[in-house]
Design a protein around this motif. Sequence first.
Motif, PDB file in Angstrom:
ATOM      1  N   GLU A  71      52.618  18.620 100.352  1.00 32.32           N
ATOM      2  CA  GLU A  71      54.057  18.696 100.124  1.00 32.32           C
ATOM      3  C   GLU A  71      54.812  18.087 101.305  1.00 32.32           C
ATOM      4  O   GLU A  71      54.345  18.126 102.443  1.00 32.32           O
ATOM      5  N   VAL A  72      55.987  17.547 101.018  1.00 36.39           N
ATOM      6  CA  VAL A  72      56.783  16.877 102.052  1.00 36.39           C
ATOM      7  C   VAL A  72      58.109  17.604 102.235  1.00 36.39           C
ATOM      8  O   VAL A  72      58.773  17.952 101.254  1.00 36.39           O
ATOM      9  N   SER A  73      58.454  17.857 103.470  1.00 35.45           N
ATOM     10  CA  SER A  73      59.796  18.333 103.801  1.00 35.45           C
ATOM     11  C   SER A  73      60.378  17.411 104.868  1.00 35.45           C
ATOM     12  O   SER A  73      59.651  16.680 105.546  1.00 35.45           O
ATOM     13  N   TYR A  74      61.705  17.457 105.001  1.00 36.47           N
ATOM     14  CA  TYR A  74      62.385  16.573 105.941  1.00 36.47           C
ATOM     15  C   TYR A  74      63.285  17.374 106.869  1.00 36.47           C
ATOM     16  O   TYR A  74      63.797  18.430 106.505  1.00 36.47           O
ATOM     17  N   THR A  75      63.474  16.843 108.079  1.00 38.38           N
ATOM     18  CA  THR A  75      64.519  17.359 108.954  1.00 38.38           C
ATOM     19  C   THR A  75      65.696  16.393 108.897  1.00 38.38           C
ATOM     20  O   THR A  75      65.513  15.188 108.741  1.00 38.38           O
ATOM     21  N   ALA A 104      53.754  14.414 125.560  1.00 36.37           N
ATOM     22  CA  ALA A 104      53.580  15.717 126.199  1.00 36.37           C
ATOM     23  C   ALA A 104      52.132  16.133 126.065  1.00 36.37           C
ATOM     24  O   ALA A 104      51.398  15.623 125.209  1.00 36.37           O
ATOM     25  N   SER A 105      51.714  17.059 126.932  1.00 39.15           N
ATOM     26  CA  SER A 105      50.334  17.541 126.855  1.00 39.15           C
ATOM     27  C   SER A 105      50.084  18.245 125.534  1.00 39.15           C
ATOM     28  O   SER A 105      48.982  18.179 124.979  1.00 39.15           O
ATOM     29  N   GLU A 106      51.093  18.923 125.008  1.00 40.04           N
ATOM     30  CA  GLU A 106      51.002  19.558 123.692  1.00 40.04           C
ATOM     31  C   GLU A 106      52.298  19.284 122.937  1.00 40.04           C
ATOM     32  O   GLU A 106      53.379  19.530 123.456  1.00 40.04           O
ATOM     33  N   VAL A 107      52.170  18.755 121.722  1.00 37.96           N
ATOM     34  CA  VAL A 107      53.338  18.467 120.892  1.00 37.96           C
ATOM     35  C   VAL A 107      53.361  19.442 119.722  1.00 37.96           C
ATOM     36  O   VAL A 107      52.333  19.635 119.055  1.00 37.96           O
ATOM     37  N   PRO A 108      54.492  20.083 119.450  1.00 36.35           N
ATOM     38  CA  PRO A 108      54.572  21.020 118.317  1.00 36.35           C
ATOM     39  C   PRO A 108      54.155  20.352 117.011  1.00 36.35           C
ATOM     40  O   PRO A 108      54.286  19.133 116.846  1.00 36.35           O
ATOM     41  N   PRO A 109      53.675  21.156 116.030  1.00 37.95           N
ATOM     42  CA  PRO A 109      53.123  20.590 114.794  1.00 37.95           C
ATOM     43  C   PRO A 109      54.160  20.012 113.837  1.00 37.95           C
ATOM     44  O   PRO A 109      53.810  19.271 112.938  1.00 37.95           O
ATOM     45  N   THR A 110      55.426  20.382 114.001  1.00 35.48           N
ATOM     46  CA  THR A 110      56.470  19.851 113.118  1.00 35.48           C
ATOM     47  C   THR A 110      57.646  19.376 113.955  1.00 35.48           C
ATOM     48  O   THR A 110      57.831  19.803 115.110  1.00 35.48           O
ATOM     49  N   ASN A 111      58.451  18.517 113.374  1.00 39.72           N
ATOM     50  CA  ASN A 111      59.652  18.071 114.074  1.00 39.72           C
ATOM     51  C   ASN A 111      60.662  19.195 114.236  1.00 39.72           C
ATOM     52  O   ASN A 111      61.402  19.237 115.212  1.00 39.72           O
ATOM     53  N   ALA A 112      60.692  20.120 113.289  1.00 39.67           N
ATOM     54  CA  ALA A 112      61.596  21.254 113.418  1.00 39.67           C
ATOM     55  C   ALA A 112      61.177  22.141 114.584  1.00 39.67           C
ATOM     56  O   ALA A 112      62.018  22.618 115.361  1.00 39.67           O
ATOM     57  N   ALA A 113      59.870  22.374 114.722  1.00 37.73           N
ATOM     58  CA  ALA A 113      59.373  23.175 115.845  1.00 37.73           C
ATOM     59  C   ALA A 113      59.641  22.458 117.168  1.00 37.73           C
ATOM     60  O   ALA A 113      59.949  23.089 118.188  1.00 37.73           O
ATOM     61  N   GLU A 114      59.526  21.139 117.147  1.00 36.44           N
ATOM     62  CA  GLU A 114      59.821  20.354 118.344  1.00 36.44           C
ATOM     63  C   GLU A 114      61.282  20.508 118.749  1.00 36.44           C
ATOM     64  O   GLU A 114      61.603  20.662 119.933  1.00 36.44           O
ATOM     65  N   TYR A 167      71.751  20.721 111.945  1.00 36.04           N
ATOM     66  CA  TYR A 167      70.307  20.455 111.930  1.00 36.04           C
ATOM     67  C   TYR A 167      69.702  21.301 110.820  1.00 36.04           C
ATOM     68  O   TYR A 167      69.847  22.520 110.814  1.00 36.04           O
ATOM     69  N   GLU A 168      69.049  20.652 109.865  1.00 40.64           N
ATOM     70  CA  GLU A 168      68.509  21.384 108.720  1.00 40.64           C
ATOM     71  C   GLU A 168      67.134  20.848 108.338  1.00 40.64           C
ATOM     72  O   GLU A 168      66.830  19.672 108.547  1.00 40.64           O
ATOM     73  N   VAL A 169      66.324  21.736 107.765  1.00 42.01           N
ATOM     74  CA  VAL A 169      65.059  21.344 107.137  1.00 42.01           C
ATOM     75  C   VAL A 169      65.269  21.424 105.631  1.00 42.01           C
ATOM     76  O   VAL A 169      65.732  22.449 105.121  1.00 42.01           O
ATOM     77  N   VAL A 228      69.890  11.044 110.553  1.00 42.31           N
ATOM     78  CA  VAL A 228      68.489  10.659 110.681  1.00 42.31           C
ATOM     79  C   VAL A 228      67.647  11.646 109.877  1.00 42.31           C
ATOM     80  O   VAL A 228      67.754  12.863 110.055  1.00 42.31           O
ATOM     81  N   ILE A 229      66.847  11.105 108.988  1.00 40.11           N
ATOM     82  CA  ILE A 229      65.969  11.901 108.128  1.00 40.11           C
ATOM     83  C   ILE A 229      64.542  11.647 108.584  1.00 40.11           C
ATOM     84  O   ILE A 229      64.079  10.505 108.602  1.00 40.11           O
ATOM     85  N   LYS A 230      63.820  12.724 108.961  1.00 45.15           N
ATOM     86  CA  LYS A 230      62.447  12.584 109.460  1.00 45.15           C
ATOM     87  C   LYS A 230      61.497  13.421 108.605  1.00 45.15           C
ATOM     88  O   LYS A 230      61.844  14.543 108.189  1.00 45.15           O
ATOM     89  N   VAL A 231      60.309  12.887 108.384  1.00 49.87           N
ATOM     90  CA  VAL A 231      59.244  13.703 107.801  1.00 49.87           C
ATOM     91  C   VAL A 231      58.954  14.820 108.793  1.00 49.87           C
ATOM     92  O   VAL A 231      58.747  14.573 109.979  1.00 49.87           O
ATOM     93  N   ASN A 232      58.930  16.055 108.314  1.00 42.90           N
ATOM     94  CA  ASN A 232      58.831  17.197 109.216  1.00 42.90           C
ATOM     95  C   ASN A 232      57.434  17.362 109.808  1.00 42.90           C
ATOM     96  O   ASN A 232      57.277  17.597 111.003  1.00 42.90           O
TER      97      ASN A 232
END
Length: 721
Positions: free
Chosen positions: A128-132, A250-260, A276-278, A307-311
């Motif tokens: 499934e695909v969601s966007y930020t 970064a040494s660790e990147v969050p798994p989603t753009n929303a988490a980032e 800012y919305e998902v 800007v619309i990004k794949v989450n």
Amino acid sequence: MTEQASNPYLRDPLTDFTPVEDLTDEEATEQVELLREAIREHDYRYYVENDPVIGDRTYDALFTRLRTLEDAFDLTADDSPTQRVGGEPLDELDTVEHRVPMLSIAQSGEAEEVREFDDRVRREVDGEVSYTCEPKFDGLSVEVVYDDGVFVQAATRGDGETGDDVTEQVKTIESIPLRLREGAPDDLVVRGEVVMPRDEFQEHNRDRVEAGKDPFANPRNAAAGTLRQLDPSVAAERPLDCYFYDVLDASEVPPTNAAEHEALREWGLRTERDWYEVVEDVEDAIDFRNRLGEARENLNFEIDGTVIKVNDRAQCEQLGRTSREVRWAFAYKFPARSEVTEITDIVVQVGRTGRLTPVALLEPVDVGGVTVSRATLHNPDEIAEMGVNVGDAVRVQRAGDVIPYVEEVVDKRTEGTYAFPETCPVCGAEVVRDGPLAFCPDGLGCPAQVKGAIEHYAARSGLDIEGLGEERVEQLVESGLVERLPDLYDLTAEELAELEGWGQKSAENLLAELEASKSPALSAFLSALGIPEVGAATARNLAREFGSLEAVLEASPDELEAVDDVGEKVALSIHDFLTTPENREVIDDLLAHGVDPEVDVETGGDALAGLTFVFTGSLSVTRSEAQELVEAHGANATSSVSGNTDYLVAGENAGQSKQDDAAENDVPVLDESEFRDLLAEHGIEYLGDDSEASGSDDTDDSVEAGADETSDSEQPDLTDF
């Protein structure tokens, strides 16, 4: 964060301080640490959380106390909140390589193209695909680097690979922390947008007018102009702000753009929170953009779309990127603002490459809050198609809300169409046409092209002549000391020292740089000449193929076309440039002044023939230098790892994606020391020092967000709007 019990300056702080002279060194040091910690927390609450817990007067008292103690006990530190006043004035802005490329994104103002983007995404990814969705800021995009949590560097986007070093200027922006909060990655590269808030912009312009200075055209120009000030103290006095939106590395990147997005704020970096919305559906993303457009005028910062990004970041990796843009984000632009006004005159400007651009002078008109008095007409074909002439009423739009252009004639008040000049308005050479574009063919012989030619000649991509930045070149040209490239080598210390802002030392330094530039590598010289379509890579290929300047100058179009990466059009462009009498005269004069291009030291070697290298991370030389070295010995250097790659050379802070690709394709990974050993086995000397990685190279974990980037193509000079 230290609790209030152990830090008295967090909540309801007392500002009746013990006299400085009554403090011991240990007491002063302890108080300084507590004040710094508290002020960082207050900055975070004010700029990031928008929830201050103390008043401005109390904050000012704490800040003044900290500065007083640092001065009295010699306790200054680079990451102290007091270190924002700006350093010493700079001679010019240095160019630096980005830690990771700063890529662009596809964009359009048509909803159907957004839906096509969604269709492609859903075809190419699993699950499934969601966007930020977030605002597309209309400011100046910057890369900001933190090492061990401390601010160390900032650079403009530039061409995506390199940019201007604006570390000292960005350091003055109060909303950018000089030290990240606890829990942030030790090493972090982030992307943000420097803006000037609308209310501050209006107030700053009012102050400029009252001081007898010209006002800025718009907040974007104000932000960009401020960051390029050579005196950082000027930036410190101007009301800049910054919003962050992407983790580039970064040494660790969050798994989603929303988490980032959430993590950026937790680390102490300001983000846009209200808009800012998902969303789960592309129609919801389109609706977000429409709602944001309605609220646009009420925001305190300029934007020009969404800007619309794949989450999901894993899906982003599946979608990948091209050489210039990521494939998992899309900018849905707002309609351009437009107004109707009258053309009072049409002038033709000549750019560095000789391109002639018609510019309409207008009855001043307000377009989206900006007074517009000039607008581009693009090219002769556009003029003919619109049938536009001086005196006609036209509709003017701001493309990307920045560059105004004439969209259409709304009231044809004159007879006929503007006659585009058949000769260059500066040097009188007969204009040549390339499709819809018009050019002056005199090249280095045309005064209008000289300034840009000198800047290009002295740039890092050319002969890297330190001390010849844009402002100094303009000064030399306007003073009459330099009218053509070869005139650089006739300059004297006495002439330079008489110019405003110069001294004997700076004059002697420039002359030493010019003398050193007389023995350039052939590839650097060819790149420095500014031959259309010839960048550093093509210049290296030409140098490798022909081996001498004389051979390049005598090459036929067919011989040029046989060079790697040189097609028919580029071959003709090179041949035309090098055979134009005015250009040849300049080249001959440069040689007569002692410029003697040398055969690239390693040109013609084949010790690494058949091998393919990929570089990632920071080496003790720049990525370009490492690529040039292996290419000069017959190898290929590419940007991505595949089954055809022989070695991945990984420096410090190397991107994990390339290393994962190397493991998947069984590609050996070399650190810098092992790379040095490999070269030595083939009899090649490596000039890097593997004990200290000082170069700035790319890792491939780059992401793109809501920035507005101008094109690398030549634009008319419309800066006085």
